[in-house]
Design a protein around this motif. Structure first.
Motif, PDB file in Angstrom:
ATOM      1  N   LEU A  77      50.684 -11.922 -62.116  1.00  0.00           N
ATOM      2  CA  LEU A  77      51.187 -10.710 -61.466  1.00  0.00           C
ATOM      3  C   LEU A  77      52.696 -10.768 -61.271  1.00  0.00           C
ATOM      4  O   LEU A  77      53.344  -9.726 -61.131  1.00  0.00           O
ATOM      5  N   GLY A  78      53.228 -11.976 -61.262  1.00  0.00           N
ATOM      6  CA  GLY A  78      54.674 -12.119 -61.136  1.00  0.00           C
ATOM      7  C   GLY A  78      55.205 -11.448 -59.892  1.00  0.00           C
ATOM      8  O   GLY A  78      54.727 -11.674 -58.791  1.00  0.00           O
ATOM      9  N   SER A  79      56.156 -10.579 -60.095  1.00  0.00           N
ATOM     10  CA  SER A  79      56.807  -9.937 -58.951  1.00  0.00           C
ATOM     11  C   SER A  79      56.384  -8.483 -58.804  1.00  0.00           C
ATOM     12  O   SER A  79      57.190  -7.636 -58.439  1.00  0.00           O
ATOM     13  N   VAL A  80      55.122  -8.188 -59.066  1.00  0.00           N
ATOM     14  CA  VAL A  80      54.617  -6.827 -58.874  1.00  0.00           C
ATOM     15  C   VAL A  80      54.418  -6.635 -57.376  1.00  0.00           C
ATOM     16  O   VAL A  80      53.362  -6.938 -56.817  1.00  0.00           O
ATOM     17  N   SER A  81      55.442  -6.153 -56.730  1.00  0.00           N
ATOM     18  CA  SER A  81      55.432  -6.066 -55.268  1.00  0.00           C
ATOM     19  C   SER A  81      54.371  -5.112 -54.741  1.00  0.00           C
ATOM     20  O   SER A  81      53.887  -5.280 -53.618  1.00  0.00           O
ATOM     21  N   ALA A  82      53.972  -4.143 -55.530  1.00  0.00           N
ATOM     22  CA  ALA A  82      52.956  -3.184 -55.085  1.00  0.00           C
ATOM     23  C   ALA A  82      51.610  -3.866 -54.837  1.00  0.00           C
ATOM     24  O   ALA A  82      50.776  -3.348 -54.103  1.00  0.00           O
ATOM     25  N   LEU A  83      51.409  -5.045 -55.416  1.00  0.00           N
ATOM     26  CA  LEU A  83      50.133  -5.754 -55.272  1.00  0.00           C
ATOM     27  C   LEU A  83      50.236  -6.950 -54.333  1.00  0.00           C
ATOM     28  O   LEU A  83      49.260  -7.685 -54.157  1.00  0.00           O
ATOM     29  N   SER A  84      51.380  -7.146 -53.701  1.00  0.00           N
ATOM     30  CA  SER A  84      51.595  -8.364 -52.920  1.00  0.00           C
ATOM     31  C   SER A  84      50.671  -8.482 -51.711  1.00  0.00           C
ATOM     32  O   SER A  84      50.192  -9.578 -51.406  1.00  0.00           O
TER      33      SER A  84
END
Length: 106
Positions: A77-84
């Motif tokens: 997911l890396g830096s997909v902030s919407a899924l944090s």
């Protein structure tokens, strides 16, 4: 017998609350990932590993496998902030399976 949507049959077996929490957290992240329409390179890896985490929760999950799966999901997911937030929920659910540590020194 007709049951409403969402109603489950009672089998008399107790469900481990950690397993229920893990399955719930994984389901939430899977839903949010499916709704996230932005494409990224490792999306398929995240989806596959979330399916594996859900399958592991159905049995007797091994902590090291749960942690490995969590690392793969987080890395994909890396830096997909919407899924944090959903990813944090999965992390917390996995941490519940960690064995208790040694007593802290006083």
């Amino acid at each position: 017998m007709v049951r409403s949507v969402g109603q489950r049959r009672v089998t008399g077996e107790a469900v481990d609350p950690r397993v229920a929490g893990l399955r719930s957290a994984v389901a939430r992240l899977r839903r949010e990932l499916a709704a996230h329409r932005v494409d990224f390179a490792d999306r398929e890896i995240a989806e596959d590993e979330l399916a594996a985490l859900d399958a592991m929760a159905a049995g007797a999950p091994e902590v090291w496998r749960l942690r490995r799966g969590l690392l793969l999901v987080a890395g994909s997911l890396g830096s997909v902030s919407a899924l944090s937030q959903a990813l944090t929920g999965v992390r917390h659910a996995v941490e519940l399976f960690d064995p208790p540590g040694p007593p802290s020194p006083r």
